[in-house]
Write a protein that holds these residues in place. Structure first.
Motif, short mmCIF file in Angstrom:
data_model
loop_
_atom_site.label_atom_id
_atom_site.label_comp_id
_atom_site.label_asym_id
_atom_site.label_seq_id
_atom_site.Cartn_x
_atom_site.Cartn_y
_atom_site.Cartn_z
N ASP A 550 0.81 -1.22 0.00
CA ASP A 550 0.00 0.00 0.00
C ASP A 550 0.85 1.27 0.00
OD1 ASP A 550 -2.22 -1.54 -0.04
OD2 ASP A 550 -2.79 -1.23 2.04
N LEU A 551 2.18 1.15 0.10
CA LEU A 551 3.04 2.31 0.01
C LEU A 551 3.16 2.73 -1.45
CD1 LEU A 551 5.98 1.42 2.46
CD2 LEU A 551 3.78 2.49 2.98
N ASP A 552 2.74 3.93 -1.75
CA ASP A 552 2.80 4.45 -3.12
C ASP A 552 4.12 5.19 -3.31
OD1 ASP A 552 2.48 5.58 -5.58
OD2 ASP A 552 0.53 6.49 -5.17
N LEU A 553 5.08 4.55 -3.92
CA LEU A 553 6.40 5.16 -4.08
C LEU A 553 6.44 6.19 -5.20
CD1 LEU A 553 8.95 2.28 -3.43
CD2 LEU A 553 7.76 3.79 -1.83
N ASP A 554 5.31 6.43 -5.85
CA ASP A 554 5.24 7.55 -6.79
C ASP A 554 4.86 8.85 -6.10
OD1 ASP A 554 5.92 6.04 -9.01
OD2 ASP A 554 3.84 5.41 -9.34
N ARG A 555 4.54 8.76 -4.81
CA ARG A 555 4.18 9.94 -4.03
C ARG A 555 4.89 9.86 -2.68
NH1 ARG A 555 -2.09 10.07 -3.51
NH2 ARG A 555 -1.82 7.80 -3.36
N VAL A 556 6.14 10.32 -2.63
CA VAL A 556 6.94 10.20 -1.41
C VAL A 556 7.39 11.59 -0.97
CG1 VAL A 556 9.01 9.23 -0.34
CG2 VAL A 556 7.73 7.90 -2.03
N ALA A 557 7.02 11.96 0.23
CA ALA A 557 7.50 13.19 0.86
C ALA A 557 8.46 12.81 1.97
CB ALA A 557 6.33 14.00 1.42
N ILE A 558 9.37 13.70 2.28
CA ILE A 558 10.31 13.47 3.39
C ILE A 558 10.36 14.71 4.25
CG2 ILE A 558 12.31 14.16 1.97
CD1 ILE A 558 13.92 11.99 3.56
N ARG A 559 10.37 14.51 5.57
CA ARG A 559 10.29 15.61 6.52
C ARG A 559 11.27 15.36 7.66
NH1 ARG A 559 7.40 16.37 11.49
NH2 ARG A 559 6.88 18.57 11.86
N LEU A 573 17.65 16.47 -3.32
CA LEU A 573 18.68 16.98 -4.23
C LEU A 573 19.41 15.84 -4.94
CD1 LEU A 573 20.17 19.88 -2.05
CD2 LEU A 573 18.88 20.12 -4.18
N ARG A 574 19.72 14.77 -4.21
CA ARG A 574 20.46 13.66 -4.81
C ARG A 574 19.58 12.59 -5.43
NH1 ARG A 574 25.79 11.81 -1.45
NH2 ARG A 574 26.98 13.74 -1.61
N ARG A 575 18.40 12.39 -4.85
CA ARG A 575 17.55 11.30 -5.33
C ARG A 575 16.13 11.81 -5.63
NH1 ARG A 575 19.36 6.07 -4.98
NH2 ARG A 575 17.66 5.84 -6.48
N PRO A 576 16.00 12.74 -6.57
CA PRO A 576 14.66 13.21 -6.94
C PRO A 576 13.81 12.11 -7.57
CG PRO A 576 16.29 14.03 -8.51
CD PRO A 576 17.05 13.40 -7.37
N ASP A 577 14.45 11.01 -7.99
CA ASP A 577 13.69 9.88 -8.52
C ASP A 577 12.95 9.13 -7.43
OD1 ASP A 577 16.34 9.25 -7.61
OD2 ASP A 577 16.04 7.20 -8.38
N VAL A 578 13.36 9.31 -6.19
CA VAL A 578 12.74 8.61 -5.06
C VAL A 578 11.86 9.54 -4.24
CG1 VAL A 578 13.19 7.33 -2.92
CG2 VAL A 578 14.65 6.98 -4.94
N GLU A 630 12.17 18.57 -14.10
CA GLU A 630 11.37 17.80 -13.15
C GLU A 630 12.17 17.34 -11.93
OE1 GLU A 630 12.53 14.93 -16.52
OE2 GLU A 630 11.94 17.04 -16.28
N GLU A 631 13.49 17.44 -12.01
CA GLU A 631 14.32 17.07 -10.86
C GLU A 631 14.38 18.16 -9.80
OE1 GLU A 631 18.14 15.97 -12.30
OE2 GLU A 631 17.48 14.04 -13.10
N ALA A 632 13.86 19.31 -10.10
CA ALA A 632 13.83 20.40 -9.12
C ALA A 632 12.62 20.18 -8.22
CB ALA A 632 13.76 21.75 -9.82
N ARG A 633 12.75 19.32 -7.26
CA ARG A 633 11.65 18.96 -6.37
C ARG A 633 11.33 20.11 -5.41
NH1 ARG A 633 9.14 14.95 -8.95
NH2 ARG A 633 10.38 13.01 -9.12
N PRO A 634 10.04 20.32 -5.09
CA PRO A 634 9.67 21.41 -4.17
C PRO A 634 10.24 21.18 -2.78
CG PRO A 634 7.77 20.03 -4.69
CD PRO A 634 8.87 19.60 -5.60
N MET A 635 10.73 22.26 -2.19
CA MET A 635 11.30 22.20 -0.85
C MET A 635 10.72 23.35 -0.03
SD MET A 635 15.28 21.56 -1.95
CE MET A 635 15.89 21.55 -0.27
N LEU A 636 10.36 23.05 1.22
CA LEU A 636 9.93 24.07 2.17
C LEU A 636 10.99 24.18 3.25
CD1 LEU A 636 7.81 26.04 3.31
CD2 LEU A 636 6.80 24.10 4.55
#
Length: 698
Positions: A550-559, A573-578, A630-636
Motif C-alpha cells: 500500500d506504500l505508493d512510491l510515486d508519491r513520497v514526501a520526506i520531513r 537533491l540527490r535522489r529526486p527519482d525517489v 522535473e528534478e527540481a523537487r519542491p522544498m519548504l
C-alpha cells in the motif's frame, strides 16, 4: 479533531509524568519531579518513602513564588515575573545520605529536608545556577555571574573562585552540548574541597545572532566553536575552602576534551579526556593533594571513541569500571570492563550504567533488538560476564538504583506514557503514578528490520486504513548519530499517528549511524555521512514497499528537523527519482558552520579533509542546476532566526544556492524562534507543512 489542536495536545501528554528520578544512597527514599497534571507544566519536588510506601510533595513552585503582601511593590513585581517565567523546578541535587536537597527556582535557591519537609530559602549574591550541597549537607555551592560561591552553615556566602572574562564551575558549550557533561564542579567526599572547571572562551570565535523583525534590539553575541576553529580552554583545579589551590595536570594540548569527571568516597577523582578528533582517550585518576594524574585505561578506535554514560567509576573492591567495545571473535558490542576484565556478556549493547543494587551494577542495554531497551543486573564479584534481565515486557525501560532499591520506568506500545515501578529487596512495593493525560488513540507501528544490514524501520498507517488502498508516503526521519526514531514506545508515535491520519503511510528508518545495533553499525558513517545514510534510507524504503504494497512510491514526501532537515534536503537533491518533496527544518547545510566536537568526530578537520566537507555540503550540492526541470523537487525551508545551535545562516545560504541554480523553493523564517518552534507558532507551522506536502504529492 483539528490537526493543530491535536499537535498542541501532543506536547501536553508529558505534563504530570514523573521525571528526574533519584534513589537515595541507602535506598530508603525515591526523589522525583512531577507536575499536578496535564494542564500544568510546572514541576514540583516529591519524595516516596520506601518504609511507609507513601509519597509526599516537598516543594510546590506555585506556593514558593506567590506574592508576599509584606514585600515592597518592586520586590512583589519581581517575584511575580519570576513566578510566571520559572516554569517549575527544573533540577535538584542531594547530599550523600539523601536527607536534604537544594534546587533553584526563578533564580532563587531553596533547601528542603527530605525527612521532615522543612523548607528554607538561602540568600544568594545573584541568580543561582546549578546549586549542589556538600556530601554532608552542611554547605551549598552554586554559580552566579560566572563565579563559584559557597554558602556556609551560618549563611555566610563567599566567592570560592571567580575572575573577569572566565567562568568557574560551569560546563562549556561543547561539554554540555556534545558530551552531555552538564556540570562543572564536584565536591570532595569530606566536603572540604571542590574539583572545579575553569573555562576560558576568549579564543573562541564570536558570532552575532539577530532577529531582523526587531531592528531596535542589539544582536546577541555568542562564543561558538565551529568546525576547525579554536575551542574553549578547559582546566581543572582542586580548590580548598580555606583558600588552598591545586592544578590538575594532564596533557591538555593532546587531550583537550574533558568528557566526564567524578569524585566519590570509593576513590579520588576520575576523569575521561579525549583527543580533538576523539579517536583516542584516557581514563585518568587524580591525586587531589598534588594534582598529579595516573592513567587507568586507554580508549582507542580508528573512527571515534564512544564512552559509556555512567563510567568511569570506582567499584567497591577498588577496581575502576570503564566502558568500551568488543570487536573480535565475531562480536561487535558495547561492554563494561573492570581493570580490563570483561563484566558484561558480549551479546549486550550497554547504553548506560544506572546505579547499583548492593555490590552489583544495574545497567540499561539492548539485547539483539535495537527498538527495545531493558534493565539488567550485573554481578561484579563473579568470574565471567553474567547478566540477569529485570524487565520482561517489550519496550523501552530505564532504571535508577541504589542500596536495595531500584526504580524502573517503562514505556511500551501497550500502554500510554511512562510507568514507574519501585522494587525493594527484589519485591515490587509500589509505583510512582503519572498524572499525565492519556492520548485518545494508541498508535500501532509495524516494526521490522529490512535489507542485509538489518535496518530498524517502522510503518504507521491511518487509523481505519483498509488494505489495498494506496497511500502517499511520508518519510519522517532524523537519521543522525546519537538518536533513534524506531522505538517500541507509544509516546514516540503520537505525532506520527496524526500525520498518518492526515492521509499518509508514515515511514521511519534508522539508518547506519544511529545507535542501538552495534558499534560497527554506528561508525559506518565515518567520513561518509551522505553516501551511507542516504543509501540506507533509499534501500530500506524500497524494501518496505515490497512488504507493504500500500506504500505508493510515486508519491513520497520526506520531513526532518536539524540533522533530519539536512537529510531531507539531501534526499530531494540527490535522489529526486525517489523523493518528490521535502520539509527541511533547521538543517545543517554547511558543516564548517557546525560545532567542533560533533562535526570533527565524523568528518575530521576541515583543513585536513576539505573534500569530505565539500561532498557533504548541501550548499555546494544545491548550487548545481538540475539536469532536467522535473528534478527540481519542491522544498519548504524552515528556520528560527535566533537559533543558537544551528544558526539561521545555514538555511539562508541554502536558499541563496537554490535560487542561484534555478531551483524553486519556499522559505519560512521564524521570527523570535530558536532551534525548535513552540506553542502557537508550532501549531501554525505544522498546518503549513501539511498543506505543502499534500499539494506536492497530490
Amino acid at each position: 479533531m483539528d490537526y493543530p489542536e491535536l499537535a498542541a495536545r501532543t506536547r501536553r501528554f508529558s505534563y504530570g509524568a514523573p521525571r528526574a528520578v533519584t534513589v537515595t544512597s541507602d535506598g530508603a527514599r525515591v526523589v522525583f519531579l512531577r507536575s499536578s497534571g496535564p494542564e500544568d507544566g510546572s514541576d514540583a519536588l516529591w519524595v516516596y518513602d520506601v518504609a511507609t510506601r507513601a509519597e509526599r510533595r516537598l516543594a510546590d513552585p506555585a506556593a514558593l513564588l506567590t506574592d508576599d503582601v509584606d514585600l515592597p511593590p518592586a520586590e512583589r513585581a519581581l517575584r511575580e515575573r519570576l513566578r510566571l517565567s520559572a516554569g517549575g523546578i527544573g533540577s535538584y541535587a542531594m547530599d550523600a545520605a539523601g536527607v536534604m536537597a537544594v534546587f533553584p527556582l526563578g533564580g532563587r535557591l531553596f533547601r528542603v529536608d527530605l525527612l521532615t519537609g522543612d523548607l528554607t530559602e538561602l540568600h544568594t549574591a545573584g541568580p543561582a545556577v546549578d546549586p549542589r550541597p556538600d556530601p554532608a549537607g552542611r554547605r551549598v555551592a552554586y554559580v552566579t555571574g560566572g563565579a563559584l560561591r559557597v554558602i556556609e552553615p551560618d549563611g555566610t556566602d563567599a566567592v570560592l573562585a571567580g575572575e573577569e572574562g572566565v567562568t568557574w564551575g560551569l560546563a562549556e558549550f561543547i561539554g554540555a552540548e556534545e558530551f552531555h557533561r552538564f556540570r562543572g564542579y564536584w565536591w570532595a567526599p569530606d566536603g572540604r574541597s571542590i574539583l572545579t572547571a575553569r573555562v576560558d572562551e576568549s579564543r573562541v570565535p564570536r558570532w552575532h545572532l539577530h532577529d531582523p523583525s526587531q531592528p531596535e534590539q542589539p544582536p546577541t553575541t555568542v562564543a561558538y566553536p565551529h568546525a576547525g576553529a579554536t575551542n574553549a580552554k578547559v582546566t581543572l583545579h582542586v580548590l580548598d575552602l580555606d583558600g588552598g589551590w591545586v592544578d590538575v595536570h594532564w596533557d591538555r594540548e593532546t587531550y583537550p576534551y574533558l568528557v566526564d569527571a567524578s569524585w566519590t568516597e570509593q576513590g579520588g577523582p576520575l576523569l575521561t579526556v579525549l583527543r580533538r578528533l576523539q579517536q583516542h582517550g584516557l581514563v585518568i585518576a587524580v591525586d587531589p593533594r598534588t594534582g598529579e594524574t595516573q592513567v587507568h585505561a586507554e580508549l582507542a578506535d580508528p573512527r571515534w571513541v564512544e564512552p559509556v554514560p555512567g563510567t568511569p567509576q570506582h567499584l567497591a573492591d577498588g577496581r575502576v569500571l570503564v566502558g568500551g567495545e568488543l570487536a573480535h571473535d565475531g562480536y561487535d558490542s558495547r561492554c563494561l570492563f573492570a581493570d580490563g576484565s570483561l563484566l558484561t556478556p558480549p551479546n549486550l549493547y550497554v547504553r548506560r550504567v544506572a546505579g547499583r543494587l548492593g555490590a552489583d551494577l544495574v545497567v540499561e542495554a539492548s539485547e539483539g533488538e535495537p527498538s527495545e531497551q531493558h534493565v539488567f543486573r550485573i554481578p561484579v564479584s563473579h568470574a565471567g560476564a553474567q547478566a540477569t534481565r529485570l524487565t520482561a515486557e517489550p519496550g523501552w525501560h530505564v532504571a535508577h538504583a541504589a542500596g536495595s532499591t531500584v526504580v524502573i520506568g517503562s514505556q511500551t506500545l501497550e500502554h500510554a506514557g511512562w510507568q514507574y515501578t519501585i522494587r525493594h529487596d527484589d519485591t515490587v512495593i509500589g509505583t510512582i503514578p503519572s498524572l499525565a493525560a492519556t492520548p485518545p488513540f494508541a498508535p500501532r507501528p509495524a516494526l521490522e528490520r529490512v535489507t542485509d544490514r538489518g535496518l530498524p524501520t517502522a510503518v504507521l498507517y491511518p487509523r481505519g486504513h483498509v488494505a489495498g488502498r494506496k497511500l502517499p508516503v511520508l518519510v519522517a526521519i532524523y537519521g543522525g548519530p546519537g538518536h533513534q526514531e524506531v522505538i517500541a514506545a507509544r509516546a514516540r508515535w503520537l505525532e506520527k499517528q496524526w500525520w498518518a491520519d492526515a492521509g499518509f503511510a508514515v515511514v521511519t528508518i534508522d539508518n547506519r549511524g544511529t545507535p542501538g545495533v552495534s558499534p560497527g553499525f554506528e561508525k559506518a558513517i565515518h567520513r561518509r555521512f551522505s553516501d551511507v545514510i542516504l543509501t540506507d534510507q533509499v534501500d530500506a524504503l524500497q524494501a518496505l514497499a515490497e512488504k507493504h504494497p500500500d506504500l505508493d512510491l510515486d508519491r513520497v514526501a520526506i520531513r526532518g528537523w536539524s540533522f533530519g532537515g539536512w537529510l531531507s534536503a539531501l534526499a530531494v537533491l540527490r535522489r529526486p527519482d525517489v523523493y518528490h518533496c521535502a520539509v527541511v527544518g533547521a538543517p545543517v547545510t554547511d558543516w564548517t558552520l557546525y560545532d567542533t566536537a560533533y562535526t570533527e568526530r565524523y568528518l575530521g578537520l576541515p583543513a585536513d579533509a576539505p573534500e569530505v566537507y565539500s561532498h557533504n555540503s548541501l550548499v555546494e550540492l544545491a548550487a548545481e542546476p538540475p539536469v532536467r526541470p522535473e528534478e527540481a523537487r519542491p522544498m519548504l525551508l524552515v528556520h528560527g532566526l535566533v537559533d543558537d545551535n544551528v544558526v539561521a545562516a545555514h538555511t539562508l545560504r541554502l536558499s541563496a544556492a537554490l535560487l542561484g541554480s534555478g531551483r524553486p523553493h519556499s522559505m519560512i523564517p521564524l521570527t523570535g524562534a530558536t532551534h525548535m518552534a513552540a506553542g502557537g507558532l508550532a501549531e501554525k507551522l505544522l498546518r503549513i507543512e501539511l498543506d505543502f506536502i499534500r499539494r506536492s504529492v497530490s
